[in-house]
Design an enzyme around this catalytic site. Structure first.
Site, short mmCIF file in Angstrom:
data_model
loop_
_atom_site.label_atom_id
_atom_site.label_comp_id
_atom_site.label_asym_id
_atom_site.label_seq_id
_atom_site.Cartn_x
_atom_site.Cartn_y
_atom_site.Cartn_z
N CYS A 115 -6.94 12.90 0.77
CA CYS A 115 -6.08 14.04 1.14
C CYS A 115 -6.14 14.21 2.65
CB CYS A 115 -6.56 15.30 0.43
SG CYS A 115 -5.75 16.78 1.07
N PRO A 136 -0.56 -23.33 1.92
CA PRO A 136 0.55 -24.30 1.82
C PRO A 136 1.25 -24.55 3.15
CG PRO A 136 0.94 -22.36 0.42
CD PRO A 136 -0.29 -22.08 1.22
N HIS A 150 -9.15 -4.24 5.68
CA HIS A 150 -8.02 -3.31 5.84
C HIS A 150 -8.06 -2.19 4.80
CE1 HIS A 150 -5.60 -6.60 8.14
NE2 HIS A 150 -6.42 -5.94 8.91
N CYS A 173 -2.69 16.75 -3.18
CA CYS A 173 -4.01 17.18 -3.64
C CYS A 173 -3.86 18.63 -4.14
CB CYS A 173 -4.91 17.11 -2.41
SG CYS A 173 -6.52 17.86 -2.54
#
Ligand code: OAD
Length: 248
Positions: free
Chosen positions: A127, A214, A119, A148
């Site tokens: 920019c 978990p 990703h 920029c």
């Protein structure tokens, strides 16, 4: 859990090629919250903020609500035992690639050399006008959205919802998933596609799929061979200790 940790260490010791697919959960102990579940980012913020259309409509709002906080959390974060455990597996000559959905750069900081950033990466901004890239650490945030020198707006080099996964990342991940014989799936809810198909590709090619989480995920009980229910750091420490014991 101990029996499953021993089993995982044995499976890894006997494997020719181990690959890891990681998600936000592996960085939780580094202080970066997950997206989903308790304490997740989407509990506080509408997930629409991660959509490219929303960013294009109002970049200042997305910078203010989502990206600025993300920058602060990532700036402060250092690898935890989960990341370090995967780096040790690479040092031991077992793990050769980490496919991560995370943009925090912590796998590289821990020492993993071959990391596919599925990703994208938060380390860089681009920019939107002139395409110039700039390190996120060098961005001036006194004005939001940051700009920029050409006047264009910076966006992080990450994949927003609604954007394509870079071809190279997708192609290599599929290839590597189809060639490994053990895949460790660590700290991902495994519901965002196409990242979530990598364990399925690996399984169909004959690999053993070991989940560390978990919570149960949609892979649990079908695609994954077994789930070691626990936090990434704690489980990885157990696996590394057991592997070292097996190696004498
Ligand atoms: P999620 O936030 O969807 O899932 C995090 C997973 O980590 C859950 O399954 C948790 O149970 C688990 N978890 C929590 N704490 C953990 C710990 N200490 N150790 C191990 N696991 C733990 O994160 P991802 O699956 O990475 O995409 O999400 C996938 C994508 O959705 C992200 O890359 C991002 C997001 O929207 C984009 O922005 C394109």
């Amino acid at each position: 859990m101990n029996e499953l940790i021993k089993k995982a260490a044995k499976d890894i010791a006997g494997a020719r090629s181990v690959v890891a697919l990681t998600g936000a959960g592996i960085s939780v102990d580094s202080g970066i919250p997950p997206f989903r579940g308790k304490g997740g980012v989407w509990e506080k913020i509408d997930p629409d903020y991660a959509d490219i259309d929303r960013f294009m409509r109002d970049p200042a709002d997305v910078w203010n609500v989502l990206i600025k906080d993300m920058k602060e959390l990532i700036d402060r974060a250092t690898p935890n035992d989960g990341h370090k455990g995967l780096a040790t597996l690479e040092e031991l000559g077992k793990l050769h690639t980490v496919i991560t959905q995370n943009v925090d750069g912590l796998h590289q900081m821990a020492g993993n050399k071959d990391v596919i950033e599925f990703h994208g990466s938060f380390a860089w901004q681009r920019c939107m006008a002139c395409e110039k890239k700039c390190k996120t650490s060098d961005i001036d945030l006194s004005e939001i959205p940051p700009r920029c020198e050409c006047g264009g707006i910076y966006r992080p080099e990450v994949i927003f919802f609604g954007e394509m996964i870079p071809h190279d990342a997708l192609f290599r991940s599929r290839e590597i998933a189809s060639q490994c014989d053990v895949m460790l799936v660590v700290g991902t809810s495994a519901i965002v596609h196409p990242a979530a198909i990598m364990p399925v590709v690996a399984k169909q090619s004959g690999a053993k799929i070991i989940e560390i989480n978990p919570e149960r995920t949609p892979l649990t009980g079908n695609t994954s061979d077994y789930l070691i229910m626990g936090k990434a750091g704690q489980v990885m420490n157990g696996i590394i200790d057991e592997l070292k014991r097996l190696n004498g």
